[in-house]
Design a protein around this motif. Structure first.
Motif, PDB file in Angstrom:
ATOM      1  N   GLY A 139       0.785  -1.223   0.000  1.00 28.42           N
ATOM      2  CA  GLY A 139       0.000   0.000   0.000  1.00 28.42           C
ATOM      3  C   GLY A 139       0.815   1.270   0.000  1.00 28.42           C
ATOM      4  O   GLY A 139       0.253   2.354   0.071  1.00 28.42           O
ATOM      5  N   SER A 140       2.125   1.152  -0.091  1.00 26.84           N
ATOM      6  CA  SER A 140       2.962   2.345  -0.059  1.00 26.84           C
ATOM      7  C   SER A 140       3.997   2.262  -1.162  1.00 26.84           C
ATOM      8  O   SER A 140       4.592   1.213  -1.398  1.00 26.84           O
ATOM      9  CB  SER A 140       3.659   2.440   1.298  1.00 26.84           C
ATOM     10  N   GLN A 141       4.208   3.385  -1.832  1.00 28.87           N
ATOM     11  CA  GLN A 141       5.229   3.437  -2.858  1.00 28.87           C
ATOM     12  C   GLN A 141       6.275   4.469  -2.475  1.00 28.87           C
ATOM     13  O   GLN A 141       7.321   4.128  -1.953  1.00 28.87           O
ATOM     14  CB  GLN A 141       4.621   3.743  -4.214  1.00 28.87           C
ATOM     15  N   CYS A 142       5.984   5.749  -2.639  1.00 28.39           N
ATOM     16  CA  CYS A 142       6.988   6.759  -2.262  1.00 28.39           C
ATOM     17  C   CYS A 142       7.010   6.964  -0.752  1.00 28.39           C
ATOM     18  O   CYS A 142       8.011   7.372  -0.196  1.00 28.39           O
ATOM     19  CB  CYS A 142       6.742   8.076  -2.987  1.00 28.39           C
ATOM     20  N   GLY A 143       5.893   6.714  -0.084  1.00 30.60           N
ATOM     21  CA  GLY A 143       5.831   6.787   1.369  1.00 30.60           C
ATOM     22  C   GLY A 143       5.412   8.117   1.942  1.00 30.60           C
ATOM     23  O   GLY A 143       5.170   8.221   3.140  1.00 30.60           O
ATOM     24  N   PHE A 144       5.320   9.165   1.118  1.00 31.65           N
ATOM     25  CA  PHE A 144       4.988  10.479   1.657  1.00 31.65           C
ATOM     26  C   PHE A 144       3.604  10.500   2.301  1.00 31.65           C
ATOM     27  O   PHE A 144       3.437  11.039   3.388  1.00 31.65           O
ATOM     28  CB  PHE A 144       5.088  11.559   0.563  1.00 31.65           C
ATOM     29  N   CYS A 145       2.627   9.902   1.653  1.00 36.10           N
ATOM     30  CA  CYS A 145       1.258   9.917   2.177  1.00 36.10           C
ATOM     31  C   CYS A 145       1.007   8.830   3.214  1.00 36.10           C
ATOM     32  O   CYS A 145       0.010   8.863   3.932  1.00 36.10           O
ATOM     33  CB  CYS A 145       0.251   9.765   1.040  1.00 36.10           C
ATOM     34  N   THR A 146       1.905   7.865   3.299  1.00 34.08           N
ATOM     35  CA  THR A 146       1.677   6.680   4.130  1.00 34.08           C
ATOM     36  C   THR A 146       1.367   6.993   5.591  1.00 34.08           C
ATOM     37  O   THR A 146       0.407   6.445   6.141  1.00 34.08           O
ATOM     38  CB  THR A 146       2.867   5.712   4.019  1.00 34.08           C
ATOM     39  N   PRO A 147       2.113   7.866   6.268  1.00 36.39           N
ATOM     40  CA  PRO A 147       1.779   8.142   7.672  1.00 36.39           C
ATOM     41  C   PRO A 147       0.344   8.638   7.856  1.00 36.39           C
ATOM     42  O   PRO A 147      -0.345   8.213   8.781  1.00 36.39           O
ATOM     43  CB  PRO A 147       2.797   9.204   8.090  1.00 36.39           C
ATOM     44  N   GLY A 148      -0.111   9.506   6.963  1.00 32.52           N
ATOM     45  CA  GLY A 148      -1.483  10.022   7.071  1.00 32.52           C
ATOM     46  C   GLY A 148      -2.520   8.934   6.882  1.00 32.52           C
ATOM     47  O   GLY A 148      -3.504   8.857   7.627  1.00 32.52           O
ATOM     48  N   PHE A 149      -2.310   8.074   5.885  1.00 33.24           N
ATOM     49  CA  PHE A 149      -3.236   6.963   5.673  1.00 33.24           C
ATOM     50  C   PHE A 149      -3.242   6.027   6.877  1.00 33.24           C
ATOM     51  O   PHE A 149      -4.299   5.600   7.337  1.00 33.24           O
ATOM     52  CB  PHE A 149      -2.856   6.171   4.413  1.00 33.24           C
ATOM     53  N   VAL A 150      -2.065   5.719   7.393  1.00 34.13           N
ATOM     54  CA  VAL A 150      -1.967   4.819   8.548  1.00 34.13           C
ATOM     55  C   VAL A 150      -2.701   5.411   9.746  1.00 34.13           C
ATOM     56  O   VAL A 150      -3.451   4.707  10.436  1.00 34.13           O
ATOM     57  CB  VAL A 150      -0.492   4.508   8.879  1.00 34.13           C
ATOM     58  N   MET A 151      -2.523   6.683   9.989  1.00 27.82           N
ATOM     59  CA  MET A 151      -3.186   7.318  11.136  1.00 27.82           C
ATOM     60  C   MET A 151      -4.706   7.337  10.949  1.00 27.82           C
ATOM     61  O   MET A 151      -5.453   7.088  11.904  1.00 27.82           O
ATOM     62  CB  MET A 151      -2.650   8.723  11.359  1.00 27.82           C
ATOM     63  N   SER A 152      -5.176   7.593   9.739  1.00 30.36           N
ATOM     64  CA  SER A 152      -6.622   7.558   9.483  1.00 30.36           C
ATOM     65  C   SER A 152      -7.184   6.158   9.694  1.00 30.36           C
ATOM     66  O   SER A 152      -8.263   5.985  10.269  1.00 30.36           O
ATOM     67  CB  SER A 152      -6.927   8.039   8.057  1.00 30.36           C
TER      68      SER A 152
END
Length: 153
Positions: A105-118
Motif C-alpha cells: 500500500g505504499s510506494q513513495c511513502g509520503f502519504c503513508t503516515p497520514g493513511f496509517v493514522m486515518s
C-alpha cells in the motif's frame, strides 16, 4: 494572565505556557523532531499531516484523525495526541502498518503516515465496518499520487 495547556503526546505529558493562538500542531511537532507527520498542502486537504487526537467524551475515548496543519495547539488542552512515531516500532509494527506493507500500500511513502493514522483511528471507531463505502469515508481527505487507492484500501 498566563494560559497553560496540558496534553499528552504519546505517553508524555506536555505542559505549555503562553502558546501563540496561531501555532499549529504540525509546526509544533516538526520543531520537536516529529517529522513523520508530513507537511503537504498545509491547508487540511491532503492528509499527509494526519495525527490521532483522543478525548474522553461521555465516559468513552473518542479517537479522531485530525489534520495537524489546521489543528491549533491551544485547542489540545486535556487531549492525547498520537503521531506515526507513537504507533509501532520496526520490531513490533501496528497492525495497520503491517497491513500496508503486506498489501503493498505504499510506494513513495509520503502519504503513508497520514493513511496509517486515518486507518488506526477508524479501527478504534465503535461499529466500524469493512464495507467499501465506510472505508472510503474513513480515508477521505488522504491523497495518494503514486500507489493508487486499491492496495491501500
Amino acid at each position: 494572565m498566563r494560559q497553560t495547556i496540558r496534553f499528552y503526546l504519546g505517553e508524555d505529558l506536555c505542559t505549555l505556557r503562553d502558546v501563540s493562538p496561531t501555532l499549529t500542531l504540525l509546526d509544533w511537532l516538526r520543531e520537536r523532531g516529529r517529522t513523520g507527520t508530513k507537511e503537504g498542502c498545509n491547508e487540511g486537504d491532503c492528509g499527509a499531516c494526519t495525527v490521532l487526537v483522543v478525548r474522553l467524551e461521555d465516559g468513552w475515548l473518542n479517537w479522531r484523525a485530525v489534520n495537524a496543519c489546521i489543528q491549533f495547539v491551544s485547542m489540545l488542552d486535556g487531549a492525547q495526541v498520537y503521531t506515526i512515531e507513537d504507533l509501532g516500532t520496526p520490531d513490533a509494527p501496528h497492525p495497520v502498518q503491517s497491513a500496508m506493507v503486506e498489501q503493498h500500500g505504499s510506494q513513495c511513502g509520503f502519504c503513508t503516515p497520514g493513511f496509517v493514522m486515518s486507518m488506526a483511528a477508524y479501527r478504534k471507531t465503535e461499529g466500524a465496518s469493512a464495507d467499501d463505502q465506510a472505508i472510503d469515508d474513513a480515508l477521505a481527505g488522504n491523497l495518494c499520487r503514486c500507489t493508487g487507492y486499491a492496495p491501500i484500501v
